[in-house]
Design a protein around this motif. Structure first.
Motif, mmCIF file in Angstrom:
data_model
loop_
_atom_site.group_PDB
_atom_site.id
_atom_site.type_symbol
_atom_site.label_atom_id
_atom_site.label_comp_id
_atom_site.label_asym_id
_atom_site.label_seq_id
_atom_site.Cartn_x
_atom_site.Cartn_y
_atom_site.Cartn_z
ATOM 1 N N LEU A 5 26.156 32.126 -56.695
ATOM 2 C CA LEU A 5 24.928 32.835 -57.086
ATOM 3 C C LEU A 5 25.187 34.324 -57.261
ATOM 4 N N ASP A 6 26.047 34.895 -56.430
ATOM 5 C CA ASP A 6 26.401 36.307 -56.589
ATOM 6 C C ASP A 6 27.102 36.546 -57.921
ATOM 7 N N ARG A 7 27.982 35.629 -58.314
ATOM 8 C CA ARG A 7 28.657 35.760 -59.618
ATOM 9 C C ARG A 7 27.656 35.638 -60.757
ATOM 10 N N ILE A 8 26.721 34.704 -60.632
ATOM 11 C CA ILE A 8 25.694 34.534 -61.667
ATOM 12 C C ILE A 8 24.836 35.793 -61.753
ATOM 13 N N ARG A 9 24.435 36.320 -60.606
ATOM 14 C CA ARG A 9 23.644 37.563 -60.602
ATOM 15 C C ARG A 9 24.414 38.695 -61.279
ATOM 16 N N GLY A 10 25.696 38.805 -60.944
ATOM 17 C CA GLY A 10 26.525 39.832 -61.561
ATOM 18 C C GLY A 10 26.618 39.666 -63.071
ATOM 19 N N ALA A 11 26.741 38.433 -63.511
ATOM 20 C CA ALA A 11 26.803 38.165 -64.955
ATOM 21 C C ALA A 11 25.481 38.518 -65.631
ATOM 22 N N LEU A 15 25.100 41.278 -68.459
ATOM 23 C CA LEU A 15 24.570 40.884 -69.769
ATOM 24 C C LEU A 15 23.207 41.509 -70.060
ATOM 25 N N LYS A 16 22.738 42.328 -69.126
ATOM 26 C CA LYS A 16 21.438 42.992 -69.262
ATOM 27 C C LYS A 16 20.313 41.970 -69.470
ATOM 28 N N MET A 17 20.226 41.056 -68.513
ATOM 29 C CA MET A 17 19.211 39.995 -68.547
ATOM 30 C C MET A 17 18.338 40.077 -67.289
ATOM 31 N N PRO A 18 17.557 41.154 -67.140
ATOM 32 C CA PRO A 18 16.791 41.349 -65.906
ATOM 33 C C PRO A 18 15.715 40.295 -65.656
ATOM 34 N N ARG A 19 15.121 39.764 -66.705
ATOM 35 C CA ARG A 19 14.067 38.756 -66.505
ATOM 36 C C ARG A 19 14.652 37.461 -65.975
ATOM 37 N N GLU A 49 14.089 35.048 -70.610
ATOM 38 C CA GLU A 49 14.660 36.293 -71.113
ATOM 39 C C GLU A 49 14.312 36.493 -72.586
ATOM 40 N N TYR A 50 14.471 35.462 -73.378
ATOM 41 C CA TYR A 50 14.198 35.559 -74.813
ATOM 42 C C TYR A 50 12.736 35.904 -75.083
ATOM 43 N N ALA A 51 11.821 35.235 -74.400
ATOM 44 C CA ALA A 51 10.385 35.476 -74.605
ATOM 45 C C ALA A 51 10.015 36.916 -74.260
ATOM 46 N N LYS A 52 10.535 37.419 -73.165
ATOM 47 C CA LYS A 52 10.224 38.800 -72.759
ATOM 48 C C LYS A 52 10.813 39.798 -73.749
ATOM 49 N N ARG A 53 12.009 39.531 -74.223
ATOM 50 C CA ARG A 53 12.615 40.447 -75.198
ATOM 51 C C ARG A 53 11.830 40.446 -76.508
ATOM 52 N N GLN A 54 11.427 39.267 -76.955
ATOM 53 C CA GLN A 54 10.657 39.180 -78.197
ATOM 54 C C GLN A 54 9.337 39.925 -78.054
ATOM 55 N N ALA A 55 8.684 39.772 -76.918
ATOM 56 C CA ALA A 55 7.419 40.476 -76.683
ATOM 57 C C ALA A 55 7.629 41.988 -76.697
ATOM 58 N N SER A 56 8.720 42.447 -76.095
ATOM 59 C CA SER A 56 9.027 43.881 -76.083
ATOM 60 C C SER A 56 9.305 44.393 -77.489
ATOM 61 N N LEU A 57 10.063 43.621 -78.253
ATOM 62 C CA LEU A 57 10.348 44.016 -79.635
ATOM 63 C C LEU A 57 9.079 44.072 -80.466
ATOM 64 N N HIS A 58 8.201 43.102 -80.257
ATOM 65 C CA HIS A 58 6.947 43.065 -81.000
ATOM 66 C C HIS A 58 6.084 44.279 -80.655
ATOM 67 N N ARG A 59 5.999 44.610 -79.365
ATOM 68 C CA ARG A 59 5.212 45.786 -78.949
ATOM 69 C C ARG A 59 5.799 47.066 -79.528
ATOM 70 N N ALA A 60 7.114 47.194 -79.514
ATOM 71 C CA ALA A 60 7.759 48.379 -80.050
ATOM 72 C C ALA A 60 7.531 48.493 -81.552
ATOM 73 N N SER A 61 7.618 47.370 -82.236
ATOM 74 C CA SER A 61 7.398 47.351 -83.680
ATOM 75 C C SER A 61 5.959 47.730 -84.019
ATOM 76 N N SER A 62 5.026 47.184 -83.278
ATOM 77 C CA SER A 62 3.609 47.504 -83.499
ATOM 78 C C SER A 62 3.333 48.965 -83.232
#
Length: 68
Positions: A5-11, A15-19, A49-62
């Motif tokens: 789990l520590d290795r997965i957390r580190g990865a 990979l910049k996947m906070p969600r 992760e994908y859903a949160k990133r898409q939502a962030s991109l959509h908000r930034a675009s708007s």
């Protein structure tokens, strides 16, 4: 299991996947109780992760469109 789990957390951090990192403990608990399979766990973490990133991109675009 802790080392894994520590290795997965580190990865996830690398990979910049906070969600996905936030959802990891809950997902592991679901795996341990048999609520989900390993492939469903992977799907869950990536989809979160994908859903949160898409939502962030959509908000930034708007926001940019309103400023233009």
């Amino acid at each position: 299991m802790s080392d894994l789990l520590d290795r997965i957390r580190g990865a996830l951090v690398g990979l910049k996947m906070p969600r996905a990192l936030e959802a990891l403990d809950h997902t592991v608990r679901q795996l341990e109780t048999g609520e989900i399979t390993a492939i469903e766990a992977i799907d869950s973490l990536l989809s979160e992760e994908y859903a949160k990133r898409q939502a962030s991109l959509h908000r930034a675009s708007s926001s940019r469109l309103r400023c233009a």
